[in-house]
Design a protein around this motif. Structure first.
Motif, mmCIF file in Angstrom:
data_model
loop_
_atom_site.group_PDB
_atom_site.id
_atom_site.type_symbol
_atom_site.label_atom_id
_atom_site.label_comp_id
_atom_site.label_asym_id
_atom_site.label_seq_id
_atom_site.Cartn_x
_atom_site.Cartn_y
_atom_site.Cartn_z
ATOM 1 N N ARG A 228 41.491 35.563 47.559
ATOM 2 C CA ARG A 228 42.323 34.770 48.686
ATOM 3 C C ARG A 228 43.697 34.921 48.819
ATOM 4 N N LEU A 229 44.383 35.494 47.926
ATOM 5 C CA LEU A 229 45.784 35.745 48.371
ATOM 6 C C LEU A 229 45.771 36.698 49.324
ATOM 7 N N SER A 230 47.140 36.684 50.200
ATOM 8 C CA SER A 230 47.522 37.644 51.069
ATOM 9 C C SER A 230 47.579 38.745 50.887
ATOM 10 N N SER A 231 47.508 39.856 51.806
ATOM 11 C CA SER A 231 47.750 41.463 51.358
ATOM 12 C C SER A 231 48.960 41.450 50.663
ATOM 13 N N GLU A 232 49.936 40.779 51.084
ATOM 14 C CA GLU A 232 51.190 40.782 50.464
ATOM 15 C C GLU A 232 51.233 40.420 49.065
ATOM 16 N N GLN A 233 50.778 39.149 48.903
ATOM 17 C CA GLN A 233 50.579 38.546 47.602
ATOM 18 C C GLN A 233 49.857 39.302 46.657
ATOM 19 N N GLN A 234 48.592 39.969 47.055
ATOM 20 C CA GLN A 234 47.716 40.728 46.146
ATOM 21 C C GLN A 234 48.866 41.936 45.839
ATOM 22 N N GLY A 235 49.482 42.677 46.769
ATOM 23 C CA GLY A 235 50.470 43.771 46.313
ATOM 24 C C GLY A 235 51.388 43.439 45.393
ATOM 25 N N GLU A 236 51.955 42.404 45.471
ATOM 26 C CA GLU A 236 52.843 41.787 44.463
ATOM 27 C C GLU A 236 52.329 41.651 43.219
ATOM 28 N N PHE A 237 51.175 41.085 43.104
ATOM 29 C CA PHE A 237 50.441 40.963 41.836
ATOM 30 C C PHE A 237 49.929 42.240 41.345
ATOM 31 N N LEU A 238 49.569 43.298 42.058
ATOM 32 C CA LEU A 238 49.119 44.432 41.585
ATOM 33 C C LEU A 238 50.232 45.230 40.813
ATOM 34 N N ASP A 239 51.321 45.006 41.722
ATOM 35 C CA ASP A 239 52.820 45.571 41.142
ATOM 36 C C ASP A 239 53.053 45.118 39.701
ATOM 37 N N LEU A 240 53.027 43.848 39.697
ATOM 38 C CA LEU A 240 53.220 42.994 38.443
ATOM 39 C C LEU A 240 52.611 43.560 37.328
ATOM 40 N N LEU A 241 51.036 43.757 37.658
ATOM 41 C CA LEU A 241 50.023 44.128 36.553
ATOM 42 C C LEU A 241 50.348 45.648 36.359
#
Length: 104
Positions: free
Chosen positions: A61-74
């Motif tokens: 349910r995160l925004s696309s931008e938030q998901q991208g940030e989370f994927l980058d952190l992972l």
């Protein structure tokens, strides 16, 4: 004028993570890895599934931008990881928690 901290004090004052988001992502991954690896005697399997599914729902349910940030952190955490089991968990996290489509 306050005294200048010496080298040891300066190192102790440095944050362990570059951002709050990074620290929370690390904590989330560690908690989820623990929940996923618990034996039935350690944690009720139904409760474990509820926790894991709850997080999966939240991250999708995160925004696309938030998901991208989370994927980058992972990705950053995976690259920096030295524990093979943790790296494996991190590598499977995006697919396992619905951040990316499952590959066939």
């Amino acid at each position: 004028m306050p005294p200048t901290p010496n080298r040891r004090e300066a190192v102790l004052m440095m944050p362990a993570y570059p951002s709050l988001t990074h620290a929370l992502a690390q904590a989330l991954v560690d908690v989820l890895r623990c929940v996923e690896s618990c034996e039935d005697e350690q944690m009720d399997p139904d409760d474990a599934v509820k926790v894991l599914e709850g997080v999966a729902h939240l991250v999708t349910r995160l925004s696309s931008e938030q998901q991208g940030e989370f994927l980058d952190l992972l990705g950053t955490m995976t690259e920096a990881g030295t524990d093979p089991a943790r790296r494996e968990f991190l590598e499977g996290f995006p697919e396992g928690f619905g951040l990316v489509e499952e590959s066939d």
